[in-house]
Motif scaffolding. Structure first.
Motif, PDB file in Angstrom:
ATOM      1  N   GLU A  26      40.664  27.663  30.107  1.00 15.12           N
ATOM      2  CA  GLU A  26      40.118  28.342  31.281  1.00 15.12           C
ATOM      3  C   GLU A  26      41.184  29.246  31.897  1.00 15.12           C
ATOM      4  N   PRO A  27      40.783  30.436  32.372  1.00 12.62           N
ATOM      5  CA  PRO A  27      41.719  31.246  33.154  1.00 12.62           C
ATOM      6  C   PRO A  27      41.957  30.578  34.510  1.00 12.62           C
ATOM      7  N   GLN A  35      53.811  34.224  46.745  1.00 13.85           N
ATOM      8  CA  GLN A  35      54.835  33.478  46.012  1.00 13.85           C
ATOM      9  C   GLN A  35      54.246  32.823  44.764  1.00 13.85           C
ATOM     10  N   ALA A  36      53.055  32.224  44.899  1.00 18.28           N
ATOM     11  CA  ALA A  36      52.386  31.636  43.734  1.00 18.28           C
ATOM     12  C   ALA A  36      52.039  32.734  42.725  1.00 18.28           C
ATOM     13  N   ARG A  37      51.591  33.881  43.210  1.00 15.66           N
ATOM     14  CA  ARG A  37      51.297  35.031  42.337  1.00 15.66           C
ATOM     15  C   ARG A  37      52.531  35.428  41.542  1.00 15.66           C
ATOM     16  N   ASN A  38      53.683  35.444  42.205  1.00 21.08           N
ATOM     17  CA  ASN A  38      54.920  35.823  41.519  1.00 21.08           C
ATOM     18  C   ASN A  38      55.254  34.844  40.401  1.00 21.08           C
ATOM     19  N   PHE A  39      55.014  33.556  40.634  1.00 20.41           N
ATOM     20  CA  PHE A  39      55.212  32.577  39.566  1.00 20.41           C
ATOM     21  C   PHE A  39      54.311  32.910  38.383  1.00 20.41           C
ATOM     22  N   LEU A  40      53.024  33.174  38.663  1.00 18.70           N
ATOM     23  CA  LEU A  40      52.074  33.475  37.580  1.00 18.70           C
ATOM     24  C   LEU A  40      52.454  34.754  36.847  1.00 18.70           C
ATOM     25  N   ALA A  74      46.393  40.425  34.581  1.00 21.34           N
ATOM     26  CA  ALA A  74      45.621  40.765  35.783  1.00 21.34           C
ATOM     27  C   ALA A  74      44.425  39.832  35.958  1.00 21.34           C
ATOM     28  N   ASP A  75      44.276  39.313  37.159  1.00 23.91           N
ATOM     29  CA  ASP A  75      43.128  38.485  37.526  1.00 23.91           C
ATOM     30  C   ASP A  75      41.956  39.425  37.795  1.00 23.91           C
ATOM     31  N   GLU A  76      40.999  39.422  36.892  1.00 27.03           N
ATOM     32  CA  GLU A  76      39.860  40.340  36.991  1.00 27.03           C
ATOM     33  C   GLU A  76      39.017  40.125  38.243  1.00 27.03           C
ATOM     34  N   SER A  77      39.055  38.929  38.807  1.00 28.21           N
ATOM     35  CA  SER A  77      38.224  38.659  39.984  1.00 28.21           C
ATOM     36  C   SER A  77      38.610  39.544  41.169  1.00 28.21           C
ATOM     37  N   GLN A  78      39.833  40.045  41.195  1.00 30.71           N
ATOM     38  CA  GLN A  78      40.255  40.910  42.299  1.00 30.71           C
ATOM     39  C   GLN A  78      39.494  42.230  42.324  1.00 30.71           C
ATOM     40  N   PHE A  79      38.920  42.628  41.188  1.00 33.56           N
ATOM     41  CA  PHE A  79      38.204  43.902  41.086  1.00 33.56           C
ATOM     42  C   PHE A  79      36.692  43.760  41.219  1.00 33.56           C
ATOM     43  N   ASP A  91      44.315  47.428  42.690  1.00 36.28           N
ATOM     44  CA  ASP A  91      44.320  48.650  41.884  1.00 36.28           C
ATOM     45  C   ASP A  91      44.527  48.262  40.422  1.00 36.28           C
ATOM     46  N   ARG A  92      43.642  48.703  39.553  1.00 38.63           N
ATOM     47  CA  ARG A  92      43.749  48.360  38.126  1.00 38.63           C
ATOM     48  C   ARG A  92      45.072  48.833  37.513  1.00 38.63           C
ATOM     49  N   ASP A  93      45.606  49.935  37.987  1.00 41.68           N
ATOM     50  CA  ASP A  93      46.867  50.455  37.447  1.00 41.68           C
ATOM     51  C   ASP A  93      48.082  49.673  37.939  1.00 41.68           C
ATOM     52  N   ASP A  94      47.919  48.958  39.035  1.00 34.54           N
ATOM     53  CA  ASP A  94      49.008  48.159  39.603  1.00 34.54           C
ATOM     54  C   ASP A  94      48.383  46.918  40.253  1.00 34.54           C
ATOM     55  N   PRO A  95      47.926  45.954  39.435  1.00 34.06           N
ATOM     56  CA  PRO A  95      47.203  44.789  39.966  1.00 34.06           C
ATOM     57  C   PRO A  95      48.039  44.001  40.976  1.00 34.06           C
ATOM     58  N   ARG A  96      47.361  43.453  41.977  1.00 34.88           N
ATOM     59  CA  ARG A  96      48.026  42.627  42.985  1.00 34.88           C
ATOM     60  C   ARG A  96      48.069  41.168  42.571  1.00 34.88           C
ATOM     61  N   TRP A  97      47.053  40.733  41.816  1.00 31.34           N
ATOM     62  CA  TRP A  97      46.874  39.302  41.540  1.00 31.34           C
ATOM     63  C   TRP A  97      46.837  39.032  40.046  1.00 31.34           C
ATOM     64  N   PHE A  98      47.410  37.902  39.666  1.00 28.24           N
ATOM     65  CA  PHE A  98      47.530  37.555  38.253  1.00 28.24           C
ATOM     66  C   PHE A  98      46.990  36.162  37.997  1.00 28.24           C
ATOM     67  N   ARG A  99      46.708  35.904  36.735  1.00 30.52           N
ATOM     68  CA  ARG A  99      46.256  34.585  36.305  1.00 30.52           C
ATOM     69  C   ARG A  99      46.885  34.280  34.959  1.00 30.52           C
ATOM     70  N   VAL A 100      46.777  33.026  34.567  1.00 28.80           N
ATOM     71  CA  VAL A 100      47.187  32.585  33.237  1.00 28.80           C
ATOM     72  C   VAL A 100      46.026  31.796  32.660  1.00 28.80           C
ATOM     73  N   ASP A 101      46.028  31.571  31.360  1.00 31.12           N
ATOM     74  CA  ASP A 101      45.026  30.704  30.747  1.00 31.12           C
ATOM     75  C   ASP A 101      45.668  29.363  30.443  1.00 31.12           C
ATOM     76  N   VAL A 102      44.945  28.297  30.775  1.00 32.24           N
ATOM     77  CA  VAL A 102      45.432  26.946  30.499  1.00 32.24           C
ATOM     78  C   VAL A 102      44.458  26.230  29.579  1.00 32.24           C
ATOM     79  N   LYS A 103      45.012  25.319  28.792  1.00 32.83           N
ATOM     80  CA  LYS A 103      44.219  24.525  27.851  1.00 32.83           C
ATOM     81  C   LYS A 103      44.467  23.046  28.137  1.00 32.83           C
ATOM     82  N   PHE A 104      43.393  22.285  28.155  1.00 33.93           N
ATOM     83  CA  PHE A 104      43.483  20.847  28.391  1.00 33.93           C
ATOM     84  C   PHE A 104      44.409  20.186  27.382  1.00 33.93           C
TER      85      PHE A 104
END
Length: 155
Positions: A26-27, A35-40, A74-79, A91-104
């Motif tokens: 799951e993303p 700060q959490a965004r910067n970690f991601l 880039a976390d697509e939900s921001q758009f 902004d798609r060219d400079d996203p503000r928010w990020f995500r990662v994918d995790v697996k159980f």
């Protein structure tokens, strides 16, 4: 490899939800703290291990483990204007928010409660036991990871 704790409200998304996803992956989206965004964006890497931590529920604590299978993007939900995580300044060219994918990886037989974690003498660095640390994503040092993992498997 780094170690992390990702908080989630199990009414919204739980370790069981992760187990039931296709390919148990799951993303991890919707993080809206800088700060959490910067970690991601900058630090969480493919192969890192993550504690899945249930918060804002009856039994708060560590429920299991996931592995990062895709580093920050880039976390697509921001758009998406229909998303609860929409950000009109994104902004798609400079996203503000990020995500990662995790697996159980593993579900513990029982949640390792925060109350127990706070009473463990070897757990002093993780943000969970420090006053004012409420980040949804936080680093876990290697020794505390081992101590918490071992304790969770014994509960």
């Amino acid at each position: 490899m780094n170690y992390w704790l990702f908080k989630t409200e199990p009414d919204t998304f739980s370790i069981d939800d992760l187990i039931n996803r296709p390919e148990q992956t799951e993303p991890w989206e919707g993080v809206r703290n800088y700060q959490a965004r910067n970690f991601l964006r900058d630090e969480v890497a493919e192969g890192d291990h993550v504690f899945i931590y249930h918060s804002s529920c009856k039994l708060v604590g560590i429920a299991g483990i996931a592995t990062v299978v895709r580093a920050g993007y880039a976390d697509e939900s921001q758009f998406d204007p229909d998303s609860a995580y929409y950000d009109p300044k994104a902004d798609r060219d400079d996203p503000r928010w990020f995500r990662v994918d995790v697996k159980f990886k593993e579900k513990f037989a029982r949640v390792l409660p925060l109350k127990t974690i706070k009473q463990m003498p070897d757990i002093t660095n993780i943000g969970l036991v420090k006053k004012g640390h409420r980040l949804s994503i936080m680093p876990v040092d290697q020794q505390e990871w081992k101590t918490l993992s071992d304790a969770a498997r014994q509960t």
